[in-house]
Each structure stands twice: as structure tokens, then as C-alpha cells.
Design an enzyme around this catalytic site. Structure first.
Site, short mmCIF file in Angstrom:
data_model
loop_
_atom_site.label_atom_id
_atom_site.label_comp_id
_atom_site.label_asym_id
_atom_site.label_seq_id
_atom_site.Cartn_x
_atom_site.Cartn_y
_atom_site.Cartn_z
N ASN A 128 -66.87 28.71 19.09
CA ASN A 128 -65.49 28.23 19.17
C ASN A 128 -65.51 26.91 19.94
O ASN A 128 -65.59 26.91 21.16
CB ASN A 128 -64.64 29.28 19.89
CG ASN A 128 -63.18 28.88 19.98
OD1 ASN A 128 -62.81 27.77 19.61
ND2 ASN A 128 -62.35 29.78 20.49
N ARG A 186 -64.96 29.11 14.49
CA ARG A 186 -63.49 29.22 14.50
C ARG A 186 -62.92 27.83 14.19
O ARG A 186 -63.28 26.84 14.83
CB ARG A 186 -63.03 29.66 15.89
CG ARG A 186 -61.53 29.71 15.96
CD ARG A 186 -61.03 29.41 17.33
NE ARG A 186 -59.59 29.40 17.34
CZ ARG A 186 -58.87 28.81 18.26
NH1 ARG A 186 -59.45 28.21 19.26
NH2 ARG A 186 -57.57 28.84 18.20
N HIS A 203 -53.27 31.60 15.51
CA HIS A 203 -53.72 32.90 16.03
C HIS A 203 -53.89 33.92 14.91
O HIS A 203 -53.83 35.13 15.14
CB HIS A 203 -52.71 33.51 17.04
CG HIS A 203 -52.54 32.75 18.32
ND1 HIS A 203 -51.31 32.56 18.91
CD2 HIS A 203 -53.43 32.16 19.12
CE1 HIS A 203 -51.47 31.87 20.01
NE2 HIS A 203 -52.75 31.60 20.18
N GLY A 261 -51.24 30.25 25.11
CA GLY A 261 -50.47 29.98 23.91
C GLY A 261 -50.03 31.34 23.39
O GLY A 261 -50.79 32.30 23.46
N ARG A 303 -46.04 25.24 26.97
CA ARG A 303 -45.33 24.71 25.79
C ARG A 303 -43.91 25.24 25.73
O ARG A 303 -43.68 26.41 26.03
CB ARG A 303 -46.07 25.09 24.51
CG ARG A 303 -47.39 24.37 24.35
CD ARG A 303 -48.14 24.84 23.12
NE ARG A 303 -49.52 25.11 23.47
CZ ARG A 303 -50.34 25.89 22.78
NH1 ARG A 303 -49.90 26.49 21.68
NH2 ARG A 303 -51.56 26.09 23.17
N GLU A 347 -52.01 42.06 27.17
CA GLU A 347 -52.93 43.16 27.52
C GLU A 347 -52.82 43.56 28.99
O GLU A 347 -53.14 44.70 29.34
CB GLU A 347 -54.38 42.74 27.21
CG GLU A 347 -54.64 42.66 25.71
CD GLU A 347 -55.89 41.87 25.35
OE1 GLU A 347 -56.84 41.82 26.16
OE2 GLU A 347 -55.92 41.30 24.24
N GLU A 368 -61.03 38.19 18.68
CA GLU A 368 -61.16 37.18 17.63
C GLU A 368 -62.63 36.94 17.27
O GLU A 368 -62.95 36.71 16.11
CB GLU A 368 -60.50 35.87 18.09
CG GLU A 368 -58.98 35.98 18.08
CD GLU A 368 -58.30 34.93 18.93
OE1 GLU A 368 -58.37 35.04 20.18
OE2 GLU A 368 -57.69 34.02 18.38
P1 ADP Z 1 -55.64 31.71 25.93
O1 ADP Z 1 -54.37 31.43 25.18
O2 ADP Z 1 -56.09 30.56 26.78
O3 ADP Z 1 -56.73 32.36 25.12
P2 ADP Z 1 -55.48 34.27 27.29
O4 ADP Z 1 -55.16 35.14 26.14
O5 ADP Z 1 -56.80 34.41 27.94
O6 ADP Z 1 -55.17 32.76 27.01
O7 ADP Z 1 -54.34 34.53 28.39
C1 ADP Z 1 -54.36 33.83 29.60
C2 ADP Z 1 -53.13 34.18 30.39
O8 ADP Z 1 -53.07 35.61 30.56
C3 ADP Z 1 -53.17 33.63 31.81
O9 ADP Z 1 -52.59 32.36 31.89
C4 ADP Z 1 -52.36 34.64 32.57
O10 ADP Z 1 -51.02 34.16 32.59
C5 ADP Z 1 -52.39 35.90 31.77
N1 ADP Z 1 -53.10 36.97 32.47
C6 ADP Z 1 -54.42 37.24 32.47
N2 ADP Z 1 -54.68 38.32 33.24
C7 ADP Z 1 -53.50 38.75 33.72
C8 ADP Z 1 -53.10 39.82 34.59
N3 ADP Z 1 -53.97 40.68 35.08
N4 ADP Z 1 -51.79 39.93 34.87
C9 ADP Z 1 -50.89 39.06 34.35
N5 ADP Z 1 -51.21 38.04 33.55
C10 ADP Z 1 -52.48 37.88 33.24
#
Ligand code: ADP
Length: 403
Positions: free
Chosen positions: A7, A91, A180, A212, A241, A334, A385
Site C-alpha cells: 500500500n 492497493r 474504502h 477518513g 475533512r 472498532e 483490507e
Molecule cells: P486510517 O483512516 O488512517 O486508516 P484508522 O482506521 O487507523 O485510520 O483510524 C485511526 C483513528 O482511530 C484515530 O485517529 C483515532 O481517532 C481512532 N482510534 C484508534 N484507536 C482508538 C481507541 N482505542 N479509542 C478511540 N479512538 C481510537
């Protein structure tokens, strides 16, 4: 079959080596700050410790060379020879209207990815750097391109056409593409499996909430609508965003702040969303901590985020003419149980009630977070993914071998 999933971003490269027979991750890591000073390389073999090194990587080819060297390293390597990598899966963010499925990379496919660069100028050129580097370093290893947009190509025209003069679609292909897709595809399939409902007769809303964020209405396994548009700026309020807004705001800000349209768009992409509203952070962990300390703007940003997600769930329930299941995935979906709780609190009208203790327990793993008597099941399904890219790559390689 061992598949190397790549990626490539403009200055970073994430990778995983996956055994597609067992679906095990054999190694994974990140090359960060490619082409910039203070580069960082990380590598984690299965069952071993993560190794991190400071190393400058002048381009993507140097980065991929480091990855390959790490994979066959005599001490920490996980394979004996590069011949064990049967294919690479890349990707690709934008496949335009051309790609409805993943594709075996050849000159024609490369040309089409290039043609879509206009629509994803930050992403597609970087993906091509990765493809060209792999071609150079592993000339005999086939490559497969897996597109973020492909899953959404099943959207009907009434969902993808904007209310603009139709000639702009004909001349410039301005339409909703959605992103996505690999995640929405994986999560919708897995949701059906997990809940024991037939995918081919199901109405599922998948909520990919990360930095995102996007949401997708999946009918009988096919995307029929999604919140991101021509670019990933449309839809939900995200980390940085803005998501949906009145387009007239762009010129209004430009006039008031004496900025160009490009500068305003940069603000909408990088300084808006929950970061812009809270004035604090794009990260939901920071916002939760600030909220707990009484920061009202941090609380407000989280409420705005949750409200927008709930509003889309309502809209997609109409698009699907009902809904059987709602699934949360990605970093926020998640892990951020309080945000999920806030979203679900807007959904009583669908006969959904939150199972408070299940919601608190379900962090980073699969689980149902609605009460057993809820009319619609709400669940958490961690996205994957990379696995989806590896599966598609394997399938295409096996098909080409049959011919
Ligand atoms: P990307 O879009 O960069 O792939 P991710 O799916 O990894 O992002 O999500 C990142 C975001 O998930 C972080 O900015 C954070 O806001 C949120 N996040 C990650 N772990 C936690 C957590 N334990 N509790 C709350 N928010 C979380």
C-alpha cells in the site's frame, strides 16, 4: 501461496506478506518518510519482535528493496528466497469507471491507472511508483491491482450522478465513485457470515470510521450507495475533512479570508472535521480525554460526528428499503465505544437498543452490540483490507494460471 501486499502513499509504504492458504500474516511493516530526511523502516516477522531502523530512502524502489532484503534476511527473515513470493497485490485508490474488479497488472492496466491520476493526484501516482519498483525488482512476479473504487461500481446511476449539467459527467466523468471499497466489501461479507444471514439476500450498512470515514449501503452483497464522492472529501465529518457542506461556502470563505479556491479546499481537507470543530485534535482518543476534562468543544465535535453518521444510517435505511444489520469498523468504529454508543442512541426509531456491556467489551474484535430483542443487529467487525487484497490477488493469479 505467499502474497506481498503493498500500500504505497506518496511518502510511505505499508506492506504485509500473507500466506493465502492459512491467511496468516508472515511479516508486516512500514517504510515511512520516503524521499524525505529521517526515514524510518519497520519490520515485524510472525512471532518475532518489531525491528525499527532509521534509514533514508530516496525513493519507493529503495524502500521496497529494504522490504525484500528484510523478508529474506538470514537472521530475521521469514522466507528463504524471493521466489517464494508468488505475487504482489497493490492497493490502488482510484480505478475510475474502468475497473469494476481487481485486475492483473499489464501495460494497459498501468495506463488506465495513470489516466485516473487526475481524480486522485495524491494517490495514484504513488501507487504507480510502487508498481514500477516491484516490476524492476521482481520482473517475473505477477502483480494484481486492487481498487478502492471497484466495489462501488455496482451503484445505480441515480446514486452516482450529481445534480449538475449532465455534460460534466460525459466530458469529465464527474460522478460519485466512493472509496474504502475493499473494506466495505470485506466487512459486509464478514457481517453476513458472522450473523448467519445470507449475503445474497441482505441489507447491510457498513460504517468505516477511521481518520477518513465513509458509510456504505450494501444490498445483497453489492454497494448501492456510499458517502464519499468524486473524491474522499464528501460525506461524513472526518478527522480533518469537512464532509458534506453547502458548496457556496467555498467561495464565501475565499472572499472573506482572501484565499484561493485551492487554499480553501486544503482547509476542508486538512483543517476541518472534528479537528476544526474542536480546535484540538483529529484523534478521537484525544477528544475523549479532553471531553472527560470538561472541554465542551471536544464533546461537541464528537456529537457532530455521531449525528452525521446516524443521519446517513437513516438515509441508507431508505436506500435499502429497510436494514438487517449495521456494522462498525476501522480505528474509531472498532475501538471508540462511546462514539458507537452515541450513534446508536439516535437509532431507537429503527427498534435498535444498545447492549451497554457488550458495547464496552467489544473493542478491536468481532461482536454484537445491540440487545437480543433489537429489530436490527448492530455489530463490530474489524476490517482487513490487506487480507482482502491478498485474497483477490490469489484468485486472479490462479485464474490466469488456468488459462
Ligand atoms: P486510517 O483512516 O488512517 O486508516 P484508522 O482506521 O487507523 O485510520 O483510524 C485511526 C483513528 O482511530 C484515530 O485517529 C483515532 O481517532 C481512532 N482510534 C484508534 N484507536 C482508538 C481507541 N482505542 N479509542 C478511540 N479512538 C481510537
Amino acid at each position: 501461496m505467499d502474497v506481498l501486499v503493498i500500500n504505497c502513499g506518496s511518502s510511505s509504504l505499508k506492506y504485509q506478506l500473507i500466506n493465502t492458504n492459512t491467511e496468516e500474516v508472515l511479516a508486516s511493516g512500514l517504510c515511512d518518510r520516503i524521499g524525505i530526511a529521517n526515514g524510518q523502516f519497520s519490520y515485524k516477522p510472525k512471532g518475532g519482535d518489531k525491528i525499527t531502523r532509521n534509514v533514508d530512502m530516496q525513493d519507493h524502489e529503495v524502500a521496497i528493496k529494504l522490504v525484500l532484503e528484510a523478508l529474506i534476511d538470514s537472521k530475521d527473515g521469514i522466507i528463504k528466497s524471493l521466489n517464494e513470493i508468488k505475487a504482489t497485490g497493490h492497493r490502488i485508490v482510484h480505478g475510475g469507471e474502468h475497473f469494476t474488479h481487481s485486475a492483473l497488472v499489464n501495460d494497459e492496466v498501468i495506463q488506465h491507472i495513470e489516466e485516473c491520476s487526475d481524480l486522485a493526484p495524491l494517490h495514484n501516482p504513488a501507487h504507480l511508483l510502487g508498481i514500477r519498483a516491484c516490476k524492476h525488482l521482481m520482473p517475473n512476479t505477477p502483480m494484481v491491482a486492487v481498487f478502492d473504487t471497484a466495489f462501488h461500481q455496482s451503484m445505480p446511476p441515480h446514486a452516482y450522478i450529481y445534480g449538475l449539467p449532465y455534460e460534466y459527467y460525459e466530458k469529465y466523468k464527474i460522478r460519485r465513485y466512493g472509496f474504502h471499497g475493499t473494506s466495505h466489501s470485506y466487512v459486509s461479507k464478514r457481517t453476513a457470515e458472522f450473523l448467519g444471514i445470507p449475503l445474497e439476500n441482505s441489507r447491510i450498512i457498513t460504517c468505516h470510521l477511521g481518520n477518513g470515514s465513509s458509510i456504505c449501503a450494501v444490498k445483497n452483497g453489492q454497494s448501492i450507495d456510499t458517502s464519499m464522492g468524486l473524491t474522499p472529501l464528501e460525506g461524513l465529518v472526518m478527522g480533518t475533512r469537512s464532509g458534506d457542506l453547502d458548496p457556496a461556502i467555498i467561495d464565501y470563505i475565499a472572499q472573506k479570508e482572501n484565499l484561493s479556491t485551492k487554499e480553501v479546499l486544503n482547509i476542508l481537507n486538512k483543517k476541518s472535521g472534528v479537528l476544526g470543530i474542536s480546535g484540538l485534535s483529529s484523534d478521537f482518543r484525544d477528544l475523549l480525554a479532553a471531553d472527560e476534562e470538561g472541554n465542551l468543544k471536544a464533546r461537541f465535535a464528537r456529537e457532530v460526528f455521531a449525528y452525521r453518521v446516524a443521519k446517513y444510517i437513516g438515509a441508507y435505511t431508505a436506500a435499502l428499503v429497510g436494514v438487517d444489520a449495521i456494522a462498525f469498523c476501522a480505528g474509531v468504529g472498532e475501538n471508540a465505544k462511546f462514539i458507537r454508543g452515541k450513534i446508536v442512541s439516535h437509532l431507537h426509531f429503527l427498534g435498535i437498543n444498545l447492549d451497554e456491556s457488550a458495547n464496552l467489551e467489544t473493542v478491536g474484535k468481532e461482536g454484537i452490540i445491540s440487545t437480543p430483542d433489537s429489530k436490527v443487529k448492530v455489530c463490530v467487525i474489524p476490517t482487513n483490507e490487506e487480507l482482502m487484497i491478498a485474497r483477490d490477488t490469489r484468485e486472479i493469479i490462479l485464474k490466469t494460471q488456468e488459462h
